[in-house]
Design a protein around this motif. Structure first.
Motif, PDB file in Angstrom:
ATOM      1  N   LYS A  75       0.803  -1.224   0.000  1.00 53.13           N
ATOM      2  CA  LYS A  75       0.000   0.000   0.000  1.00 53.13           C
ATOM      3  C   LYS A  75       0.833   1.271   0.000  1.00 53.13           C
ATOM      4  N   LEU A  76       2.117   1.177   0.419  1.00 55.38           N
ATOM      5  CA  LEU A  76       2.906   2.393   0.566  1.00 55.38           C
ATOM      6  C   LEU A  76       4.388   2.061   0.527  1.00 55.38           C
ATOM      7  N   ILE A  77       5.167   2.932  -0.138  1.00 50.51           N
ATOM      8  CA  ILE A  77       6.623   2.908  -0.046  1.00 50.51           C
ATOM      9  C   ILE A  77       7.036   4.175   0.694  1.00 50.51           C
ATOM     10  N   ALA A  78       7.489   3.999   1.931  1.00 43.69           N
ATOM     11  CA  ALA A  78       7.881   5.134   2.780  1.00 43.69           C
ATOM     12  C   ALA A  78       9.397   5.225   2.789  1.00 43.69           C
ATOM     13  N   ASN A  79       9.947   6.006   1.874  1.00 45.23           N
ATOM     14  CA  ASN A  79      11.396   6.067   1.697  1.00 45.23           C
ATOM     15  C   ASN A  79      12.082   6.773   2.860  1.00 45.23           C
ATOM     16  N   PHE A  80      13.177   6.183   3.332  1.00 45.14           N
ATOM     17  CA  PHE A  80      14.012   6.807   4.365  1.00 45.14           C
ATOM     18  C   PHE A  80      15.085   7.616   3.637  1.00 45.14           C
ATOM     19  N   LYS A  90       8.063   6.655 -12.637  1.00 43.55           N
ATOM     20  CA  LYS A  90       7.109   6.458 -13.732  1.00 43.55           C
ATOM     21  C   LYS A  90       6.359   5.145 -13.541  1.00 43.55           C
ATOM     22  N   ALA A  91       7.106   4.096 -13.189  1.00 37.02           N
ATOM     23  CA  ALA A  91       6.467   2.806 -12.931  1.00 37.02           C
ATOM     24  C   ALA A  91       5.571   2.884 -11.700  1.00 37.02           C
ATOM     25  N   ILE A  92       5.992   3.656 -10.709  1.00 37.21           N
ATOM     26  CA  ILE A  92       5.183   3.861  -9.508  1.00 37.21           C
ATOM     27  C   ILE A  92       3.845   4.506  -9.866  1.00 37.21           C
ATOM     28  N   PRO A  98       1.528   4.750  -3.593  1.00 35.38           N
ATOM     29  CA  PRO A  98       2.001   6.011  -3.009  1.00 35.38           C
ATOM     30  C   PRO A  98       3.450   5.883  -2.517  1.00 35.38           C
ATOM     31  N   VAL A  99       4.200   6.964  -2.685  1.00 35.67           N
ATOM     32  CA  VAL A  99       5.579   7.036  -2.212  1.00 35.67           C
ATOM     33  C   VAL A  99       5.725   8.289  -1.353  1.00 35.67           C
ATOM     34  N   PRO A 322       2.016  13.497   4.819  1.00 35.75           N
ATOM     35  CA  PRO A 322       2.507  14.868   4.612  1.00 35.75           C
ATOM     36  C   PRO A 322       3.619  14.988   3.589  1.00 35.75           C
ATOM     37  N   ASP A 323       4.366  13.895   3.355  1.00 37.04           N
ATOM     38  CA  ASP A 323       5.506  13.971   2.431  1.00 37.04           C
ATOM     39  C   ASP A 323       5.305  13.092   1.211  1.00 37.04           C
ATOM     40  N   ARG A 324       4.102  13.068   0.708  1.00 36.51           N
ATOM     41  CA  ARG A 324       3.786  12.285  -0.500  1.00 36.51           C
ATOM     42  C   ARG A 324       4.553  12.855  -1.686  1.00 36.51           C
ATOM     43  N   VAL A 325       5.195  11.991  -2.445  1.00 38.24           N
ATOM     44  CA  VAL A 325       5.922  12.400  -3.656  1.00 38.24           C
ATOM     45  C   VAL A 325       5.041  12.112  -4.859  1.00 38.24           C
ATOM     46  N   ILE A 326       4.765  13.125  -5.637  1.00 34.66           N
ATOM     47  CA  ILE A 326       3.892  12.981  -6.792  1.00 34.66           C
ATOM     48  C   ILE A 326       4.739  12.720  -8.036  1.00 34.66           C
TER      49      ILE A 326
END
Length: 328
Positions: A75-80, A90-92, A98-99, A322-326
């Motif tokens: 459901k989510l990739i929460a990058n550190f 693009k694939a995301i 969501p990233v 709050p830090d969603r990357v579009i």
């Protein structure tokens, strides 16, 4: 996220600060990487097929193959980390996963390191330290290890976002004239506060600068932004600092220019083929090499972890992280 998923399965690919890992264990069904061994491609694929939330870092190549292998439960990739160039956005976007990232908390730490390099390279600090440790110092002489004075020089900042502006503030304190190139010009009040001169044309700027600091993100447009042709435009006494991403510089071309003394020096915290370093660079005295430690402060890494926790918890609670990357 579905409210019934109270404790999502979270897989963390690298070792994080103890306080962050402990909090994750309290909140989530977490799998930690206690050995801190980088995940293989096979492990990444297995992770995206089993995790509800993946917490990767810059060392994980989340490419199209990995993303397309993701199961419906991811459901989510929460990058550190703040950068997402290791993730195929693009694939995301096509997969609609969501990233999130961790921007803002690394600004001062990275800017501090950029200034450290800007001090170390022109003043030849590491050369002097090496001579001393090797027992080769025979005493003070008037011409020994003469470097460059910082005051009165011109610094060209490539990328005037949060980190670039923080570098500019520090440079200003050293009486260094600040110039910058950016995709868009800063508001007049910010320019006035930083006493910064804008250049729309990068090539026109870099040929006039004593120091260059790279602080832009890595994109398709900035990959090898400093190629061999552009590096040749630098003055022979110029010093290049990179605390952004290694791929922004053609490392082979830079090594050649430094070896031939076409450029006076460089300070690098990032490299094109991390963790591999160009062997030529390792042999040169006019380059300071650091192991990608721009954000390596206790406070910074804990703040990154806090952002990851908030991004995951917000998503769990059904809110926009709050830090969603579009994706572009």
């Amino acid at each position: 996220m579905n409210s019934s998923l109270q404790r999502p399965k979270v897989i963390v690919t690298r070792r994080l600060p103890d306080v962050v890992e402990t909090r994750m264990a309290e909140l989530f069904d977490v799998t930690l990487n206690l050995t801190d061994t980088p995940y293989t491609r096979e492990q990444l694929i297995e992770a995206v097929q089993t995790a509800d939330v993946l917490v990767p870092t810059v060392t994980d190549k989340i490419d199209r193959q990995v993303i397309e292998a993701a199961g419906p439960q991811l459901k989510l990739i929460a990058n550190f980390g703040a950068g997402t160039n290791h993730i195929d956005m693009k694939a995301i976007g096509e997969k609609k996963i969501p990233v999130t990232n961790t921007p803002g908390v690394l600004t001062n730490d990275t800017a501090d390191l950029a200034l450290s390099l800007l001090l170390a390279v022109p003043r030849r600090i590491l050369e002097g330290e090496k001579i001393l440790r090797e027992g080769k110092w025979t005493g003070w002489t008037p011409t020994f290890l003469m470097g460059q004075r910082l005051q009165g020089k011109r610094l060209g900042i490539v990328g005037m976002g949060r980190i670039g502006q923080a570098v500019a503030k520090r440079a200003k304190a050293f009486d260094i004239a600040v110039h910058y190139h950016n995709r868009s010009r800063l508001p007049q009040e910010i320019e006035a506060d930083l006493e910064a001169t804008f250049w729309a044309d990068l090539d026109q700027m870099i040929g006039r600068m004593d120091f260059i600091s790279i602080n832009c993100p890595l994109t398709e447009e900035t990959h090898h932004l400093f190629n061999r042709e552009r590096l040749k435009k630098l003055q022979s006494h110029a010093i290049l600092i990179n605390t952004a991403r290694g791929e922004i510089i053609d490392e082979e071309a830079l090594a050649d220019m430094l070896e031939m003394k076409r450029i006076a020096g460089a300070g690098l915290d990032v490299f094109e083929q991390e963790p591999e370093i160009n062997p030529k660079l390792l042999e040169l005295d006019n380059v300071v090499l650091l192991p990608h430690m721009g954000s390596a402060t206790i406070e910074g890494r804990q703040a990154m972890g806090d952002k990851v926790l908030i991004n995951i918890q917000s998503f769990m609670d059904g809110h926009r992280s709050p830090d969603r990357v579009i994706p572009e």
